[in-house]
Design an enzyme around this catalytic site. Structure first.
Site, PDB file in Angstrom:
ATOM      1  N   GLN A  22      25.616  60.610 -45.702  1.00 26.84           N
ATOM      2  CA  GLN A  22      25.319  59.381 -45.231  1.00 26.84           C
ATOM      3  C   GLN A  22      25.240  58.320 -46.534  1.00 26.84           C
ATOM      4  O   GLN A  22      25.817  57.261 -46.463  1.00 26.84           O
ATOM      5  CB  GLN A  22      24.153  59.280 -44.470  1.00 26.84           C
ATOM      6  CG  GLN A  22      23.937  60.008 -43.271  1.00 26.84           C
ATOM      7  CD  GLN A  22      25.233  59.696 -42.056  1.00 26.84           C
ATOM      8  OE1 GLN A  22      25.711  58.806 -42.167  1.00 26.84           O
ATOM      9  NE2 GLN A  22      25.229  60.862 -41.096  1.00 26.84           N
ATOM     10  N   VAL A  23      24.402  58.892 -47.210  1.00 27.92           N
ATOM     11  CA  VAL A  23      24.243  57.901 -48.470  1.00 27.92           C
ATOM     12  C   VAL A  23      25.452  57.851 -49.448  1.00 27.92           C
ATOM     13  O   VAL A  23      25.859  56.925 -49.952  1.00 27.92           O
ATOM     14  CB  VAL A  23      22.883  58.309 -49.147  1.00 27.92           C
ATOM     15  CG1 VAL A  23      22.664  57.888 -50.715  1.00 27.92           C
ATOM     16  CG2 VAL A  23      21.609  58.282 -48.353  1.00 27.92           C
ATOM     17  N   GLY A  24      26.111  59.225 -49.849  1.00 24.86           N
ATOM     18  CA  GLY A  24      27.104  59.210 -50.775  1.00 24.86           C
ATOM     19  C   GLY A  24      28.088  58.333 -50.307  1.00 24.86           C
ATOM     20  O   GLY A  24      28.969  57.732 -50.987  1.00 24.86           O
ATOM     21  N   ARG A  98       6.860  70.881 -49.367  1.00 19.53           N
ATOM     22  CA  ARG A  98       7.540  70.001 -50.350  1.00 19.53           C
ATOM     23  C   ARG A  98       7.878  70.733 -51.735  1.00 19.53           C
ATOM     24  O   ARG A  98       9.174  70.253 -52.156  1.00 19.53           O
ATOM     25  CB  ARG A  98       6.471  69.106 -50.659  1.00 19.53           C
ATOM     26  CG  ARG A  98       6.685  67.881 -51.736  1.00 19.53           C
ATOM     27  CD  ARG A  98       7.605  66.720 -51.257  1.00 19.53           C
ATOM     28  NE  ARG A  98       8.138  66.090 -52.120  1.00 19.53           N
ATOM     29  CZ  ARG A  98       7.850  64.757 -52.403  1.00 19.53           C
ATOM     30  NH1 ARG A  98       6.641  64.233 -51.709  1.00 19.53           N
ATOM     31  NH2 ARG A  98       8.392  63.945 -53.342  1.00 19.53           N
ATOM     32  N   ASP A 158      13.244  49.751 -53.499  1.00 14.17           N
ATOM     33  CA  ASP A 158      12.071  49.398 -53.063  1.00 14.17           C
ATOM     34  C   ASP A 158      11.665  47.954 -53.466  1.00 14.17           C
ATOM     35  O   ASP A 158      11.009  47.284 -52.839  1.00 14.17           O
ATOM     36  CB  ASP A 158      10.774  50.313 -53.796  1.00 14.17           C
ATOM     37  CG  ASP A 158      11.202  51.757 -53.498  1.00 14.17           C
ATOM     38  OD1 ASP A 158      10.385  52.477 -53.075  1.00 14.17           O
ATOM     39  OD2 ASP A 158      12.259  52.175 -54.164  1.00 14.17           O
ATOM     40  N   ARG A 161      13.457  45.848 -51.160  1.00 18.80           N
ATOM     41  CA  ARG A 161      12.612  45.455 -49.764  1.00 18.80           C
ATOM     42  C   ARG A 161      11.533  44.547 -50.132  1.00 18.80           C
ATOM     43  O   ARG A 161      11.241  43.807 -49.291  1.00 18.80           O
ATOM     44  CB  ARG A 161      12.301  47.052 -49.290  1.00 18.80           C
ATOM     45  CG  ARG A 161      13.392  47.751 -49.110  1.00 18.80           C
ATOM     46  CD  ARG A 161      12.995  49.317 -48.582  1.00 18.80           C
ATOM     47  NE  ARG A 161      13.947  50.107 -48.043  1.00 18.80           N
ATOM     48  CZ  ARG A 161      14.087  51.413 -48.534  1.00 18.80           C
ATOM     49  NH1 ARG A 161      13.346  52.167 -49.039  1.00 18.80           N
ATOM     50  NH2 ARG A 161      15.115  52.204 -47.890  1.00 18.80           N
ATOM     51  N   HIS A 185       9.303  56.288 -56.851  1.00 24.16           N
ATOM     52  CA  HIS A 185      10.155  55.997 -55.758  1.00 24.16           C
ATOM     53  C   HIS A 185       9.491  56.797 -54.412  1.00 24.16           C
ATOM     54  O   HIS A 185       9.719  58.066 -54.303  1.00 24.16           O
ATOM     55  CB  HIS A 185      11.631  56.149 -55.754  1.00 24.16           C
ATOM     56  CG  HIS A 185      12.311  56.235 -54.477  1.00 24.16           C
ATOM     57  ND1 HIS A 185      12.663  54.933 -53.827  1.00 24.16           N
ATOM     58  CD2 HIS A 185      13.016  57.126 -53.822  1.00 24.16           C
ATOM     59  CE1 HIS A 185      12.961  55.230 -52.698  1.00 24.16           C
ATOM     60  NE2 HIS A 185      13.427  56.530 -52.819  1.00 24.16           N
TER      61      HIS A 185
END
Ligand code: NAD
Length: 324
Positions: A22-24, A98, A158, A161, A185
């Protein structure tokens, strides 16, 4: 029709995008529509998706400035790239920690970065995959490139935004507001309230408590909204893409056109703002054809410095547990 003899040249504004999720693909579309690059290569491990995306983009070229677009899983296609943007990444599995995810993403970069540098030894790397600050460090280590040529997309989005939310409260266009989010980030990002201004009029001159716990006007709710917005977009539509794509395409423009604009991007910050660890965090940086040429060291308050240094210490701890 008579055709000219074909001469294979390496374009000075070739971009490679690794990862067409989606991002690429949003980044690729944004770069294409803005006419920033003369050539773009898409690389992924999913051949069918690559082929479909390539055809779809190429069929739109009639409506735009012409550029050459190629796609494939062979990194030889990326040869001669001025800039390589990495958005390939793994999603978190159920029950996964994580750190496990960080290690899996590190392993993905171990596959990608050496091949990019093999075919474009003088490239600039722009890392978008999350956790972006950590993976920018990993990419720097794996690439052997000078630190000013390895950049993380960091808090540029960020900050955008932040400026948008401030603009709604000021009722002024976001482009007319100076406001920076620095540091990590993500959840521990640092809003530089002391530097928020419109045309040189500082918010802190109007409200000295702005952004602090004593602030009766509750400006800090804007920072909380910035942090929440990524989660909120994922909850509502599944993934954030458009603002991220525009954010990365302005960074691409700055590098390819040597504009020397200042953006908040992730860079090596050991020695900056009292950081004593070899970590990457976002600070305002001057971007041009050689990557990051200068770091703008803002005058931070004690509280802002403490938050920034805390992020650096946390990141260093995670980094030292990675194997690569
Ligand atoms: P996605 O799952 O839609 O796409 C990831 C793509 O990476 C897939 O097409 C996959 O095939 C590809 N890929 C995986 N391993 C690969 C490898 N070894 N070589 C080449 N390609 C490989 O994910 P997405 O929504 O596009 O997000 C991509 C990354 O960007 C994620 O890490 C996400 O967390 C991150 N992201 C970062 C920001 C930011 O502000 N830094 C914002 C949004 C998303």
């Amino acid at each position: 029709m008579q055709t000219k003899a074909s001469v294979d040249t390496v374009s000075g504004t070739k971009v490679t995008v690794v990862g067409v999720g989606q991002v690429g693909i949003s980044i690729a579309f944004s770069i294409m529509t803005q006419g920033i690059a003369s050539e773009m290569t898409l690389v992924d491990v999913m051949e069918d998706k690559l082929k479909g995306e390539l055809m779809d983009l190429q069929h739109g070229l009639t409506f735009l400035d012409n550029m050459k677009i190629t796609a494939g899983s062979d990194y030889a296609l990326s040869a001669g790239s001025k800039l390589c943007i990495v958005t390939a990444g793994a999603q978190m599995r159920e029950g996964e920690s994580r750190l496990d995810l960080d290690q899996r993403n590190t392993n993905i970069l171990k596959d990608i970065i050496p091949k990019l540098v093999q075919y474009s030894p003088d490239t600039i790397l722009l890392i978008v995959s999350d956790p972006v600050d950590l993976l920018t460090y990993v990419a720097w280590k794996l690439s052997g490139l000078p630190k000013e040529r390895v950049i993380g997309s960091g808090t540029n989005v960020d900050s955008s935004r932040f400026r948008f939310l401030l603009s709604e409260r000021f009722d002024v266009a976001p482009t007319s507001i100076h406001g920076w989010i620095i540091g990590e980030h993500g959840d521990s990002s640092v809003p530089v309230w002391s530097g928020v201004d419109v045309a040189g009029v500082r918010l802190r001159d109007l409200n000295p408590a702005a952004g602090t716990s004593e602030d009766t006007e509750n400006w800090n709710s804007i920072h909380r909204q910035v942090i929440q917005s990524a989660y909120e977009i994922i909850r509502l539509k599944g993934y954030p893409s458009w603002a991220m794509a525009l954010s990365v395409s302005v960074l691409t423009r700055a590098i390819l056109n040597n504009t020397r604009n200042v953006y908040a991007v992730s860079t090596f910050v050991e020695g900056i703002h009292g950081v004593q660890y070899p970590v990457f965090l976002s600070v305002p940086c001057v971007l041009g054809e050689n990557g990051i040429t200068d770091v703008i060291q803002q005058t931070l308050t004690e509280d802002e410095l403490t938050q920034f240094q805390k992020s650096a210490a946390t990141l260093n701890e995670v980094q030292s547990n990675l194997v690569f």
